[in-house]
Scaffold this motif. Structure first.
Motif, PDB file in Angstrom:
ATOM      1  N   PRO A  33       1.546  -1.140   0.076  1.00  0.00           N
ATOM      2  CA  PRO A  33       0.002  -0.007   0.053  1.00  0.00           C
ATOM      3  C   PRO A  33       1.010   1.361   0.299  1.00  0.00           C
ATOM      4  CG  PRO A  33      -0.015  -1.496   1.447  1.00  0.00           C
ATOM      5  CD  PRO A  33       0.652  -2.223   0.908  1.00  0.00           C
ATOM      6  N   ALA A  34       0.182   2.499  -0.619  1.00  0.00           N
ATOM      7  CA  ALA A  34       1.377   3.648  -0.407  1.00  0.00           C
ATOM      8  C   ALA A  34       1.109   4.898   0.571  1.00  0.00           C
ATOM      9  CB  ALA A  34      -0.133   4.936  -1.451  1.00  0.00           C
ATOM     10  N   PRO A  35       2.285   4.563   1.391  1.00  0.00           N
ATOM     11  CA  PRO A  35       1.958   5.605   2.461  1.00  0.00           C
ATOM     12  C   PRO A  35       0.601   6.649   3.128  1.00  0.00           C
ATOM     13  CG  PRO A  35       4.323   5.483   1.428  1.00  0.00           C
ATOM     14  CD  PRO A  35       3.535   5.418   0.356  1.00  0.00           C
ATOM     15  N   PHE A  36       0.459   6.352   4.110  1.00  0.00           N
ATOM     16  CA  PHE A  36      -0.827   7.048   4.403  1.00  0.00           C
ATOM     17  C   PHE A  36      -0.864   8.236   3.936  1.00  0.00           C
ATOM     18  CE2 PHE A  36      -3.405   9.260   7.120  1.00  0.00           C
ATOM     19  CZ  PHE A  36      -4.660   9.488   6.511  1.00  0.00           C
ATOM     20  N   VAL A  37      -1.637   9.672   3.306  1.00  0.00           N
ATOM     21  CA  VAL A  37      -0.994  10.610   3.626  1.00  0.00           C
ATOM     22  C   VAL A  37      -2.300  11.665   3.972  1.00  0.00           C
ATOM     23  CG1 VAL A  37      -0.638  13.372   2.452  1.00  0.00           C
ATOM     24  CG2 VAL A  37       0.862  11.033   2.574  1.00  0.00           C
ATOM     25  N   PRO A  38      -2.908  12.437   5.284  1.00  0.00           N
ATOM     26  CA  PRO A  38      -4.089  12.584   5.108  1.00  0.00           C
ATOM     27  C   PRO A  38      -5.189  13.834   3.666  1.00  0.00           C
ATOM     28  CG  PRO A  38      -2.053  13.411   6.780  1.00  0.00           C
ATOM     29  CD  PRO A  38      -2.466  12.751   6.069  1.00  0.00           C
ATOM     30  N   GLN A  39      -6.081  13.405   3.927  1.00  0.00           N
ATOM     31  CA  GLN A  39      -6.077  14.296   2.546  1.00  0.00           C
ATOM     32  C   GLN A  39      -7.209  15.062   3.327  1.00  0.00           C
ATOM     33  OE1 GLN A  39      -4.877  14.061  -0.257  1.00  0.00           O
ATOM     34  NE2 GLN A  39      -3.501  12.294   0.043  1.00  0.00           N
ATOM     35  N   PHE A  40      -7.761  16.717   2.434  1.00  0.00           N
ATOM     36  CA  PHE A  40      -7.656  17.403   3.106  1.00  0.00           C
ATOM     37  C   PHE A  40      -8.617  18.460   1.126  1.00  0.00           C
ATOM     38  CE2 PHE A  40      -4.182  17.614   6.096  1.00  0.00           C
ATOM     39  CZ  PHE A  40      -5.418  17.600   7.388  1.00  0.00           C
ATOM     40  N   ASP A  41      -9.949  18.326   1.542  1.00  0.00           N
ATOM     41  CA  ASP A  41     -10.199  19.658   0.554  1.00  0.00           C
ATOM     42  C   ASP A  41      -9.806  20.133   0.263  1.00  0.00           C
ATOM     43  OD1 ASP A  41     -11.995  20.537   2.195  1.00  0.00           O
ATOM     44  OD2 ASP A  41     -13.388  19.481   1.446  1.00  0.00           O
TER      45      ASP A  41
END
Length: 208
Positions: A33-41
């Motif tokens: 899995p790709a490293p998790f990065v928090p996503q913001f809109d």
């Protein structure tokens, strides 16, 4: 039976060697899995990390309260998860890297069901979801932001950051054992922080 000369044996083996040495692109054996990065809109709201239950489970508390005891008339379980990259970094350093993301999942406690005769077990319904994110470029106070999501939604919509005036910020800042987080309640991580000497002065001052 036909025997190959040494040269012919080497030539015949080359396709097999190529298969063994060539990376298996796209295969289940090498994909990760790709490293998790928090996503913001576009409105700076946090997208809920829907796969958080595939992360590292940290701890569970029951009926914990950091302020005056609340009489709810029922018990609650708090389950804490953290993204795997942050967990592995903590094991090495005793503190949390940028983009660390915690999810607090709240479930009800039941005592009657199946063969259970005593104690409590967790109910399937999720009754609360909170997220704690480290991003020092985004959160200028102490580098962390809190978010609360609608647990009644199958796919909670993006959430705005909770105001920094809320007590969760000051409570974590004043009492968190490591980097404003409650590592003192994480039984497999507190010994790491002790060994790495990353426990906060505030926590050590109030430690029993």
């Amino acid at each position: 039976m036909a025997w190959f000369s040494p040269a012919r044996r080497l030539t015949a083996a080359m396709p097999l060697l190529c298969l063994l040495l060539t990376p298996a692109t796209g295969s289940a054996a090498t994909d990760s899995p790709a490293p998790f990065v928090p996503q913001f809109d576009k409105d700076d709201r946090l997208t809920f990390p829907a796969d958080y239950r595939d992360w590292v489970y940290v701890t569970t508390g029951i009926d914990m309260a950091y302020g005056p005891a609340m009489r709810m008339g029922h018990s609650m379980f708090d389950n804490v998860f953290v993204n795997r990259e942050a967990y592995l970094a903590f094991k090495q350093t005793g503190t949390w890297p940028e983009k660390t993301t915690f999810v607090l999942e709240v479930r009800g406690a039941a005592d009657k069901g199946s063969i259970n005769k005593s104690g409590h077990f967790q109910t399937p319904e999720v009754m609360g979801l909170e997220v704690h994110v480290k991003d020092t470029a985004r959160f200028h106070d102490d580098g962390w932001g809190f978010y609360s999501f609608d647990a009644g939604e199958a796919a909670p919509p993006p959430a705005e950051q909770l105001p920094v005036e809320q007590s969760c910020y000051s409570c974590h800042r004043d009492h968190g054992a490591v980097d404003t987080t409650f590592v003192q309640f994480y039984p497999t991580l507190r010994p790491i922080a002790e060994a790495k000497k990353t426990l906060s002065a505030a926590y050590l001052a109030e430690k029993p």
